[in-house]
Design a protein around this motif. Sequence first.
Motif, PDB file in Angstrom:
ATOM      1  N   UNK A   1      10.509 -47.483  11.630  1.00  0.00           N
ATOM      2  CA  UNK A   1      11.336 -46.300  11.854  1.00  0.00           C
ATOM      3  C   UNK A   1      11.095 -45.273  10.755  1.00  0.00           C
ATOM      4  N   UNK A   2      10.996 -45.763   9.514  1.00  0.00           N
ATOM      5  CA  UNK A   2      10.738 -44.860   8.401  1.00  0.00           C
ATOM      6  C   UNK A   2       9.382 -44.169   8.562  1.00  0.00           C
ATOM      7  N   UNK A   3       8.357 -44.947   8.972  1.00  0.00           N
ATOM      8  CA  UNK A   3       7.029 -44.380   9.165  1.00  0.00           C
ATOM      9  C   UNK A   3       7.042 -43.310  10.249  1.00  0.00           C
ATOM     10  N   UNK A   4       7.757 -43.604  11.346  1.00  0.00           N
ATOM     11  CA  UNK A   4       7.851 -42.618  12.433  1.00  0.00           C
ATOM     12  C   UNK A   4       8.539 -41.356  11.928  1.00  0.00           C
ATOM     13  N   UNK A   5       9.589 -41.561  11.140  1.00  0.00           N
ATOM     14  CA  UNK A   5      10.291 -40.407  10.591  1.00  0.00           C
ATOM     15  C   UNK A   5       9.397 -39.568   9.699  1.00  0.00           C
ATOM     16  N   UNK A   6       8.578 -40.238   8.861  1.00  0.00           N
ATOM     17  CA  UNK A   6       7.662 -39.511   7.981  1.00  0.00           C
ATOM     18  C   UNK A   6       6.625 -38.758   8.794  1.00  0.00           C
ATOM     19  N   UNK A   7       6.079 -39.429   9.825  1.00  0.00           N
ATOM     20  CA  UNK A   7       5.072 -38.783  10.680  1.00  0.00           C
ATOM     21  C   UNK A   7       5.652 -37.541  11.338  1.00  0.00           C
ATOM     22  N   UNK A   8       6.877 -37.688  11.861  1.00  0.00           N
ATOM     23  CA  UNK A   8       7.511 -36.539  12.520  1.00  0.00           C
ATOM     24  C   UNK A   8       7.757 -35.425  11.512  1.00  0.00           C
ATOM     25  N   UNK A   9       8.188 -35.811  10.306  1.00  0.00           N
ATOM     26  CA  UNK A   9       8.444 -34.809   9.276  1.00  0.00           C
ATOM     27  C   UNK A   9       7.168 -34.064   8.893  1.00  0.00           C
ATOM     28  N   UNK A  10       6.096 -34.841   8.649  1.00  0.00           N
ATOM     29  CA  UNK A  10       4.820 -34.219   8.283  1.00  0.00           C
ATOM     30  C   UNK A  10       4.297 -33.352   9.423  1.00  0.00           C
ATOM     31  N   UNK A  11       4.362 -33.894  10.643  1.00  0.00           N
ATOM     32  CA  UNK A  11       3.895 -33.124  11.796  1.00  0.00           C
ATOM     33  C   UNK A  11       4.687 -31.835  11.947  1.00  0.00           C
ATOM     34  N   UNK A  12       6.011 -31.954  11.740  1.00  0.00           N
ATOM     35  CA  UNK A  12       6.848 -30.754  11.845  1.00  0.00           C
ATOM     36  C   UNK A  12       6.481 -29.742  10.768  1.00  0.00           C
ATOM     37  N   UNK A  13       6.182 -30.241   9.573  1.00  0.00           N
ATOM     38  CA  UNK A  13       5.818 -29.352   8.479  1.00  0.00           C
ATOM     39  C   UNK A  13       4.538 -28.583   8.807  1.00  0.00           C
ATOM     40  N   UNK A  14       3.505 -29.324   9.285  1.00  0.00           N
ATOM     41  CA  UNK A  14       2.271 -28.647   9.656  1.00  0.00           C
ATOM     42  C   UNK A  14       2.461 -27.736  10.854  1.00  0.00           C
ATOM     43  N   UNK A  15       3.343 -28.125  11.748  1.00  0.00           N
ATOM     44  CA  UNK A  15       3.628 -27.269  12.905  1.00  0.00           C
ATOM     45  C   UNK A  15       4.225 -25.945  12.447  1.00  0.00           C
ATOM     46  N   UNK A  16       5.103 -26.043  11.444  1.00  0.00           N
ATOM     47  CA  UNK A  16       5.702 -24.817  10.903  1.00  0.00           C
ATOM     48  C   UNK A  16       4.629 -23.949  10.253  1.00  0.00           C
ATOM     49  N   UNK A  17       3.692 -24.583   9.467  1.00  0.00           N
ATOM     50  CA  UNK A  17       2.620 -23.824   8.809  1.00  0.00           C
ATOM     51  C   UNK A  17       1.735 -23.139   9.842  1.00  0.00           C
ATOM     52  N   UNK A  18       1.331 -23.918  10.843  1.00  0.00           N
ATOM     53  CA  UNK A  18       0.471 -23.352  11.891  1.00  0.00           C
ATOM     54  C   UNK A  18       1.207 -22.254  12.635  1.00  0.00           C
ATOM     55  N   UNK A  19       2.492 -22.507  12.929  1.00  0.00           N
ATOM     56  CA  UNK A  19       3.271 -21.502  13.646  1.00  0.00           C
ATOM     57  C   UNK A  19       3.387 -20.208  12.864  1.00  0.00           C
ATOM     58  N   UNK A  20       3.610 -20.318  11.563  1.00  0.00           N
ATOM     59  CA  UNK A  20       3.714 -19.123  10.732  1.00  0.00           C
ATOM     60  C   UNK A  20       2.383 -18.358  10.714  1.00  0.00           C
ATOM     61  N   UNK A  21       1.303 -19.111  10.579  1.00  0.00           N
ATOM     62  CA  UNK A  21      -0.022 -18.471  10.547  1.00  0.00           C
ATOM     63  C   UNK A  21      -0.297 -17.744  11.858  1.00  0.00           C
ATOM     64  N   UNK A  22       0.036 -18.404  12.964  1.00  0.00           N
ATOM     65  CA  UNK A  22      -0.196 -17.796  14.269  1.00  0.00           C
ATOM     66  C   UNK A  22       0.653 -16.538  14.441  1.00  0.00           C
ATOM     67  N   UNK A  23       1.932 -16.629  14.052  1.00  0.00           N
ATOM     68  CA  UNK A  23       2.829 -15.471  14.198  1.00  0.00           C
ATOM     69  C   UNK A  23       2.359 -14.324  13.311  1.00  0.00           C
ATOM     70  N   UNK A  24       1.844 -14.630  12.114  1.00  0.00           N
ATOM     71  CA  UNK A  24       1.348 -13.581  11.206  1.00  0.00           C
ATOM     72  C   UNK A  24       0.166 -12.844  11.825  1.00  0.00           C
ATOM     73  N   UNK A  25      -0.749 -13.589  12.467  1.00  0.00           N
ATOM     74  CA  UNK A  25      -1.905 -12.965  13.103  1.00  0.00           C
ATOM     75  C   UNK A  25      -1.471 -12.051  14.236  1.00  0.00           C
ATOM     76  N   UNK A  26      -0.512 -12.484  15.016  1.00  0.00           N
ATOM     77  CA  UNK A  26      -0.024 -11.663  16.138  1.00  0.00           C
ATOM     78  C   UNK A  26       0.577 -10.363  15.615  1.00  0.00           C
ATOM     79  N   UNK A  27       1.356 -10.472  14.539  1.00  0.00           N
ATOM     80  CA  UNK A  27       2.015  -9.281  13.980  1.00  0.00           C
ATOM     81  C   UNK A  27       0.972  -8.295  13.453  1.00  0.00           C
ATOM     82  N   UNK A  28      -0.118  -8.817  12.780  1.00  0.00           N
ATOM     83  CA  UNK A  28      -1.154  -7.934  12.243  1.00  0.00           C
ATOM     84  C   UNK A  28      -1.881  -7.196  13.362  1.00  0.00           C
ATOM     85  N   UNK A  29      -2.138  -7.862  14.475  1.00  0.00           N
ATOM     86  CA  UNK A  29      -2.818  -7.198  15.585  1.00  0.00           C
ATOM     87  C   UNK A  29      -1.985  -6.040  16.128  1.00  0.00           C
ATOM     88  N   UNK A  30      -0.670  -6.261  16.140  1.00  0.00           N
ATOM     89  CA  UNK A  30       0.198  -5.203  16.650  1.00  0.00           C
ATOM     90  C   UNK A  30       0.260  -4.035  15.669  1.00  0.00           C
TER      91      UNK A  30
END
Length: 719
Positions: free
Chosen positions: A690-719
């Motif tokens: 359970x702890x491992x799953x929690x860590x995986x989800x946490x790490x995945x969520x963290x990278x998802x946030x990083x990727x999401x921010x990067x993607x949103x930044x690119x969209x804003x620059x194009x506009x």
Amino acid sequence: MGRRRRPIKAQQHFVISPACSSGYRVAAVDETRERRRPLPPPLLQIAAAAAMGGGSTAPLLAAFACVFLAVFPPVASGDAATLESVPDLVKAMYINVESFPCVRLLNHSGQVDPGHDKVIAPIVRFGNRNDQLVQPSAVLLPLNQMTDFFLRVSNDPELYRKIAGVLVEANGVDNMLEFSPDRKFPQQAFAPYSNLSHHWNPTGSGIMWNKYDFPVFLLSEESTQTLQNLADKNEKSANGYLANVAEFDLVMQTTKAGTHDSESCLREQSCLPLGGQSVWTSLPPISNSSTKHQKPIIMVTASQDSASFFRDRSLGADSPISGLIALLTAVDALSHLHDISNLKKQLVFAVFNGEAWGYLGSRKFLQELDQGADSVNGISSLLIDQVLEIGSVGKAISQGYPLFYAHAAGNSSISMKMVDALQSASESLGSDNVKVKPAASSNPGVPPSSLMSFLGKNSSTPGLVLEDFDSQFSNRFYHSTLDGPANVNSSSIAAAAALIARSLYILASADLPIDLITLNTIKVNVSLVEELIGCLLKCDPGLSCGIVKSFISPSNSCPSHYVGVFQDLPAGTQFPSYADDISRFIWNFLADRTSSLAGNSSSCTGQCHDEGEICVGAEVEGGGRCVVSTTRYVPAYSTRLKFEDNVWHVLPVNSSDPFSAADPVWTESFWNTIGLRVYAVQATSYDWLVLLIGIIITVASYFAVIVGRSYISKIIKRD
């Protein structure tokens, strides 16, 4: 001395249990109903961390907990109500289960093991004597295997180390069971004779006097079924991720460091001495103004306390409460005689408390007599002519008629006259067919009894103990939880009361001619015997019965015959603040039955104004009434204790008291909580998963946030 939190026993050298109050409530998982499995503890921790934690990871943990709760919504047992919070979820995981603990006591030579704060172990069923344990476990044990198990544990160090706790089932009793955790010669150190090898209690195992470093609980019938189901589930899922465990909160939580015996704990004020209040009365009342013309005394005694491996289940129906009921009934029968004041001898009745713990009550009573204390004002040890004790009399029905045995102390002429009086009383009962026989001459002396205290003080004291056995106890459950109301016969107790009442009339008449008409009018109230059995040995009606509530306001419905601790000041015990329900009832009952109405019988709520008067029934609504009666409390605690400067002190051995060195000086430690709860946990490997799953989800969520921010930044620059 102010009221202290009621201690629980802490036993020193020995594990004991004795008696209680109404049983402790303990928490356990309800596995008897179908319901969805609650959120496992790791997820509870994640949810709690999400709710209370802070920082950048808190929202992620909260999101994970919410997603899990949305996918796997827990359901409360018994209904489909949705749990709205973590506390609700925790509450849903436990139910209340009744159990009765074995507790520890301290004596003058014992040592206390403070123990751990908590013990947690899986529940394992112990089905037969050859079972083994592979890990520290909470053993679920049938009652009929308790003796063999504890004897084996005491002789098997490897098994001992793997016992985390013991849960004793309430069922498993059959007609062939014999169970007595006391010794084969109970309290043999107080015997006034040298032959200590006699087995008065042949079924005795002595297991209640051994030391055990693990908690032991007796389960109620309901909780027995619950724990059996949990143990069965553990057996079926031996390799699964779930396990049902017991969590024990140990007894000795507040014992101070270094208070390893009675003397040290009393000095540090971390315990109190075992004890309570004995009661004595006279029939008729003794006038303090007639001390120059006092009559010889016939002392009639009985005991009011018992002991058991589980103190809260110390009913002692046959031993000794049957004798107590017989004494109360005999007093009631004699109270109806009109010419009792014309008898040549004075009748004095005494009910001793603490007799199961070194004859505390009888030995203290004799000490008070020697010191001329106010508690025994009006009587003197020099005036005691005979002692007649009523022992176990609840199992005398044999071959269709009651048969009792008279255990006389020595072969003095007075003791033989007491036996003759019992046999004359037996003949006077005629068709009731109550028989009395002298005990076997091969017996080493009197059986374990309060009479031993009198003989230790004066070996020539004429005395006799009336019992329902000859050379060995007829009670197969002596000092055990099984010595309950089903173990006594009301007809046997009524026969003993009738026999005692008529014998006392004959003995008190001395050389006067026996008035046969008066003798034959002495009859016992059989319905009173049955009522007292219900009051003193059952929870329904228990101490809520009519006769008890006509005298006192009981604090509990279920009667307890454990002696408890002495909380009053030794001085001024005629108005004790902490006398237990049983002692207060006995005092009021005896005062009522041995009294004559006062000149001014106005209501009272405490003390009466005139000398020689006492207030009976002061606790009941509307107040009591003043009566003329010589009924008094006598403190019951070790004769080796002295209360000075607001502290109890252990006195040196008194060379003039042959039993002083044998006095164990029992005390009971203070305590905070004692408890047991049972719940389900998963294996450690599952926790890590359970702890491992929690860590995986946490790490995945963290990278998802990083990727999401990067993607949103690119969209804003194009506009």
